[in-house]
Design a protein around this motif. Structure first.
Motif, short mmCIF file in Angstrom:
data_model
loop_
_atom_site.label_atom_id
_atom_site.label_comp_id
_atom_site.label_asym_id
_atom_site.label_seq_id
_atom_site.Cartn_x
_atom_site.Cartn_y
_atom_site.Cartn_z
N UNK A 79 0.83 -1.20 0.00
CA UNK A 79 0.00 0.00 0.00
C UNK A 79 0.87 1.25 0.00
N UNK A 80 1.89 1.27 0.84
CA UNK A 80 2.77 2.45 0.90
C UNK A 80 3.56 2.64 -0.40
N UNK A 81 3.87 1.55 -1.08
CA UNK A 81 4.61 1.66 -2.35
C UNK A 81 3.70 2.17 -3.48
N UNK A 82 2.41 1.85 -3.40
CA UNK A 82 1.49 2.15 -4.51
C UNK A 82 0.61 3.37 -4.29
N UNK A 83 0.46 3.81 -3.05
CA UNK A 83 -0.49 4.88 -2.74
C UNK A 83 0.18 5.99 -1.93
N UNK A 84 -0.37 7.20 -1.98
CA UNK A 84 0.10 8.24 -1.05
C UNK A 84 -0.18 7.76 0.39
N UNK A 85 0.61 8.20 1.36
CA UNK A 85 0.46 7.70 2.73
C UNK A 85 -0.94 7.81 3.32
N UNK A 86 -1.64 8.92 3.11
CA UNK A 86 -2.99 9.04 3.66
C UNK A 86 -3.93 8.00 3.06
N UNK A 87 -3.85 7.80 1.75
CA UNK A 87 -4.68 6.81 1.07
C UNK A 87 -4.33 5.41 1.58
N UNK A 88 -3.04 5.13 1.74
CA UNK A 88 -2.61 3.82 2.25
C UNK A 88 -3.19 3.57 3.64
N UNK A 89 -3.14 4.59 4.51
CA UNK A 89 -3.70 4.48 5.86
C UNK A 89 -5.19 4.13 5.80
N UNK A 90 -5.94 4.88 5.00
CA UNK A 90 -7.39 4.66 4.89
C UNK A 90 -7.71 3.30 4.27
N UNK A 91 -6.98 2.94 3.23
CA UNK A 91 -7.22 1.66 2.56
C UNK A 91 -6.91 0.49 3.49
N UNK A 92 -5.83 0.60 4.26
CA UNK A 92 -5.47 -0.49 5.17
C UNK A 92 -6.57 -0.70 6.19
N UNK A 179 -15.61 4.21 7.09
CA UNK A 179 -15.15 5.48 6.50
C UNK A 179 -15.37 6.63 7.49
N UNK A 180 -16.53 6.64 8.16
CA UNK A 180 -16.80 7.68 9.16
C UNK A 180 -15.81 7.60 10.32
N UNK A 181 -15.59 6.40 10.81
CA UNK A 181 -14.66 6.21 11.93
C UNK A 181 -13.25 6.63 11.52
N UNK A 182 -12.84 6.25 10.34
CA UNK A 182 -11.50 6.60 9.85
C UNK A 182 -11.37 8.12 9.71
#
Length: 192
Positions: A79-92, A179-182
């Motif tokens: 995730x960190x290699x493929x996405x910006x850090x915020x997106x990686x955090x949310x996706x994880x 999504x709301x919690x995140x």
């Protein structure tokens, strides 16, 4: 000649191990129960093979749990290699952690049952928690480095916030709730 036969046996043993774990994970997800006969049938192996790999139901449940945690933890570097850090955090959180928690309720129940009785369960849940804590720490560190998250953010605090995931209804619209919690967690830790 013997080396080829041993590596062939090892490959077959690894394959059996994996198909047993996959069958057990599916069974635990569906029913929360471990039936060595049903798992052997689903895995396409003999019941003796299941017992050779996992002599007790507790050892099988713990191995499934460890495998599932591996999948969650191993997602972070990709995730960190493929996405910006915020997106990686949310996706994880949404696609890995919450998805696991919503679809693996049977495994969670089985772990609770054995944790009260099985000596084998003593160290795995703690080590699995530590590995997930390290994965979340990597996500937070990447976001601190990107200037997204405050440097004083503590991983333990974020984990406490994420415990709200346990209260979601797997039959409801849990993705919207995640999504709301995140979003709430993100607003609390972001750099202003």
């Amino acid at each position: 000649m013997s080396t080829g036969s041993v590596s062939g046996r090892r490959a077959d043993t690894r394959r059996n191990h994996e198909v047993i774990l996959a069958a057990a994970a599916a069974s635990l997800t569906r029913t929360g129960e471990v039936s060595f006969n049903a798992i052997a049938k689903q895995a396409g192996v003999g019941v003796g093979t299941v017992y050779r790999h996992f002599p007790t139901p507790a050892s099988l449940i713990l191995a499934v749990y460890e495998r599932e945690v591996d999948h969650i933890v191993e997602a972070v570097p990709a995730l960190l290699a493929e996405q910006p850090p915020e997106v990686a955090f949310r996706m994880w959180i949404t696609d890995h952690l919450a998805h696991y928690m919503m679809t693996k309720r049977g495994l969670a129940e089985a772990l609770r049952r054995i944790s009260a009785t099985a000596e084998e369960s003593g160290s795995l849940p703690a080590s699995a928690f530590d590995r997930m804590r390290c994965a979340l720490s990597d996500l937070l560190r990447a976001n601190v480095d990107a200037g997204n998250v405050r440097a004083d953010t503590e991983v333990e605090t974020v984990i406490r916030c994420l415990f709200g995931l346990f209260h979601l209804d797997p039959q409801g619209d849990w993705k919207a709730e995640v999504a709301k919690l995140t979003d709430v967690v993100w607003r609390g830790i972001r750099e202003n």
